[in-house]
Enzyme design. Structure first.
Site, short mmCIF file in Angstrom:
data_model
loop_
_atom_site.label_atom_id
_atom_site.label_comp_id
_atom_site.label_asym_id
_atom_site.label_seq_id
_atom_site.Cartn_x
_atom_site.Cartn_y
_atom_site.Cartn_z
N CYS A 77 1.05 -1.09 0.11
CA CYS A 77 0.01 -0.06 0.04
C CYS A 77 0.91 1.23 -0.05
O CYS A 77 1.70 1.62 -0.92
CB CYS A 77 -1.07 -0.03 1.16
SG CYS A 77 -2.17 1.20 0.79
N HIS A 169 -4.22 -4.27 -0.43
CA HIS A 169 -3.99 -5.21 0.83
C HIS A 169 -3.79 -6.59 0.65
O HIS A 169 -5.15 -7.30 0.76
CB HIS A 169 -4.70 -4.47 1.71
CG HIS A 169 -4.58 -3.02 2.16
ND1 HIS A 169 -3.65 -2.82 3.32
CD2 HIS A 169 -5.05 -1.95 1.82
CE1 HIS A 169 -3.67 -1.48 3.41
NE2 HIS A 169 -4.47 -0.79 2.71
N GLU A 171 -3.37 -8.64 2.78
CA GLU A 171 -3.63 -9.11 4.17
C GLU A 171 -5.04 -9.03 4.31
O GLU A 171 -5.62 -9.79 5.30
CB GLU A 171 -2.92 -8.44 5.26
CG GLU A 171 -3.39 -7.20 5.77
CD GLU A 171 -2.88 -5.96 4.69
OE1 GLU A 171 -3.23 -4.95 5.25
OE2 GLU A 171 -2.24 -6.25 3.69
#
EC number: 4.3.2.10
Length: 192
Positions: A77, A169, A171
């Site tokens: 990011c 992202h 995650e």
């Protein structure tokens, strides 16, 4: 062991959990000795480019990252954006590890680019829906290995030498996001 650079701005806990879920040991650090021992280095980030660069320079992280040539350095990011030469967000220089600049997203779609979007790439792993949250983007270049269409092409993954940038992202992008993160930790998506 994976070294996550903790410079005070970042989604450290989510990224840490994701990397641990992949089976890696993790250390949060700004220490050069820890970074040298690591298999890969992760530079997470959320927030403002100028604030992040101020913190990075204050902690002498820039020179440390410039001297890593033999292992993956992964920006996530804002961390991806920091890898570049310059950002229009705050009109400030970046880490200057990847050629190119960060510019505002120019799209007829709502800004920020928020939510799920499909990656487009010739790499089979990089053809999935992933979760984006950002208002600035890298310029399109030969270093883009996957992009998303948001009324304009948005670089989603870049790789230049051992430097890998992931704009979305991983995650927060489910199983595919974790697979992409794992491949980045192993060295990325292109062969030099």
């Amino acid at each position: 062991m994976i070294a996550i650079i903790d410079y005070g701005l970042g989604n450290i806990s989510n990224v840490t959990r994701a990397i641990q879920h992949l089976g890696y040991d993790v250390i949060l650090t700004c220490n050069d000795k820890d970074v040298q021992k690591a298999e890969a280095i992760v530079l997470p980030g959320v927030g403002h480019f100028q604030d992040a660069m101020h913190s990075i320079e204050e902690k002498s992280i820039k020179d440390m990252l410039k001297n890593i040539h033999d292992k993956p350095v992964i920006g996530i990011c804002l961390g991806m954006q920091l890898l570049f030469q310059h950002s229009a967000e705050g009109d400030v220089s970046g880490l200057e590890l990847v050629p190119g600049n960060i510019v505002p997203i120019q799209s007829s779609h709502p800004i920020p680019h928020l939510g799920w979007n499909e990656l487009k790439s010739t790499h089979p792993l990089l053809q999935s829906d992933v979760y984006f949250v950002h208002s600035y983007q890298a310029e399109m270049s030969e270093y883009v290995v996957a992009y998303a269409d948001y009324g304009t092409k948005i670089p989603g993954v870049i790789q230049y030498r051992n430097y890998i940038g992931i704009q979305f992202h991983p995650e927060k992008s489910g199983t595919y996001g974790l697979e992409i993160l794992n491949q980045a930790l192993k060295g990325g998506f292109i062969n030099d």
